[in-house]
Enzyme design. Structure first.
Site, PDB file in Angstrom:
ATOM      1  CG  HIS A  52      -0.960   3.989   4.344  1.00 16.70           C
ATOM      2  ND1 HIS A  52      -2.071   3.540   5.030  1.00 16.70           N
ATOM      3  CD2 HIS A  52      -0.451   2.917   3.676  1.00 16.70           C
ATOM      4  CE1 HIS A  52      -2.245   2.249   4.780  1.00 16.70           C
ATOM      5  NE2 HIS A  52      -1.266   1.842   3.966  1.00 16.70           N
ATOM      6  CG  ASP A 105      -3.892   5.958   6.536  1.00 17.45           C
ATOM      7  OD1 ASP A 105      -2.692   5.661   6.765  1.00 17.45           O
ATOM      8  OD2 ASP A 105      -4.544   5.406   5.622  1.00 17.45           O
ATOM      9  CB  SER A 147      -0.936   0.012   1.217  1.00 19.54           C
ATOM     10  OG  SER A 147      -0.203  -0.112   2.424  1.00 19.54           O
TER      11      SER A 147
END
Length: 360
Positions: free
Chosen positions: A328, A325, A40
């Site tokens: 990330h 977040d 991610s």
């Protein structure tokens, strides 16, 4: 008609000779190519096109994700651009779209296969694209390049391309969640399997023509806001930190061995672990106000629930934060990290950096 003077003939000849010797006179400007594999941290939105619930991607299809640069959600788990987006810009390439995005892509620029939740080892959930599947997509690209450019043309593209990786973290999150109290010998065995699978993938890429590998090593996994939120205020989760440190040591050894064993193999390792950790604990040193809490989320450290239907908070200026977040980084942090991958020297990035790999 008057004859040209000797001096005119001399300067004209000198000009032509200089033109022939110049790089522009010898060959066209080299075109860079970037292939991206990972999780991610590098996923530009591939998870929008697969059933990938765990590990990210679903929430990133709505604001506030994407608010800073794109002004809309793109599937990137950040407020803006990710590290590969900046590396592409530094290499004078367009930002690479998700490989799974429908439509035609210019594969001579490269492709981004990264997937939120992606790991080195296959998982139980069918959604996130693990390294083996990403390698399968890369083989599709190789076939397309050969069909378009011929074998020799495709080989030139593949040999001069840079292959950028960020993968492995999810393997250790999975290990920690299923076996939180493992022995040191079990950890060594597990890390050996993960790094062994990475090595096998790199050998396959080498066999297809790839020569230049750039790795972002495992970060300080236990210091993510989402992990700290679960530690009851005790700080970073040391078990996860230990996984990452051992992985990084073994990865460095494995890449060094590949360079010894494979003619023409070049590599770069960015010390993401220490570079990010220093920013987490010394944010003002790098122009940030907060290195531990996320800009977007809820609960301790805003470590969960950014976006979606659950209640959450969003900071007014993401550029003041390391984390967007619970897991990330912000575009501002990503830009700094990309600069280190691109041009830093050892021990931060070495034995080469990405700029040197592109130049070779």
């Amino acid at each position: 008609m008057a004859k040209p003077s000797c001096s005119f003939i001399y300067y004209a000849a000198a000009f032509l000779w200089a033109l022939l010797l110049s790089p522009a006179g010898c060959s066209a400007k080299k075109h860079n190519t970037l292939f991206v594999f990972g999780d991610s941290l590098f996923d530009p939105g591939n998870n929008q096109y697969v059933n990938a619930t765990p590990g990210g991607g679903g929430m990133a299809t709505s604001l506030p994700y994407g608010e800073t640069y794109f002004k809309h959600a793109t599937g990137r788990l950040s407020d803006g651009r990710l590290v590969p987006d900046f590396i592409a810009e530094f290499a004078k390439l367009p930002i690479l779209p998700p490989y799974l995005q429908p439509g035609t892509q210019n594969l001579t620029d490269g492709a981004n296969f990264a997937s939120g939740g992606g790991a080195v080892l296959p998982g139980d959930h069918p959604g996130p694209i693990d390294l083996g599947k990403q390698l399968g997509y890369f083989k599709e690209v190789v076939k397309s390049l050969r069909a378009k450019l011929g074998d020799a043309g495709a080989k030139r593209v593949l040999m001069r391309a840079v292959y950028l990786f960020s993968i492995g973290g999810n393997d250790y999150f999975r290990l920690h969640s299923t076996k939180p109290n493992i022995t040191q010998s079990y950890r060594r065995e597990y890390v050996s399997i993960v790094v062994g699978n990475i090595t096998s993938a790199l050998k396959e890429i080498y066999g297809l023509g790839g020569r230049k590998i750039a790795f972002q090593n495992a970060g300080p996994l236990g210091c993510l806001p989402s992990m700290r939120a679960r530690s009851n205020g005790t700080g970073c989760v040391e078990e996860l930190q230990a996984h990452a440190r051992l992985h990084n040591r073994e990865l460095a050894i494995a890449l060094g061995k590949l360079k010894t064993d494979l003619p023409g193999f070049e590599y770069s390792i960015f010390d993401y672990y220490n570079s990010l950790k220093d920013r987490i604990f010394n944010p003002p040193k790098y122009g940030f106000k907060d290195g531990q809490a996320a800009c977007c989320g809820s609960g301790p450290y805003r470590g969960s629930s950014c976006g979606g239907t659950q209640k959450y908070e969003v900071c007014s200026d993401p550029s003041e934060y390391i984390w967007f977040d619970g897991g990330h980084t912000t575009e501002a942090a990503n830009y700094q990290l990309a600069q280190l991958i691109w041009s830093a020297a050892a021990p931060v990035t070495g034995p080469s950096n990405a700029r040197q790999l592109f130049a070779h």
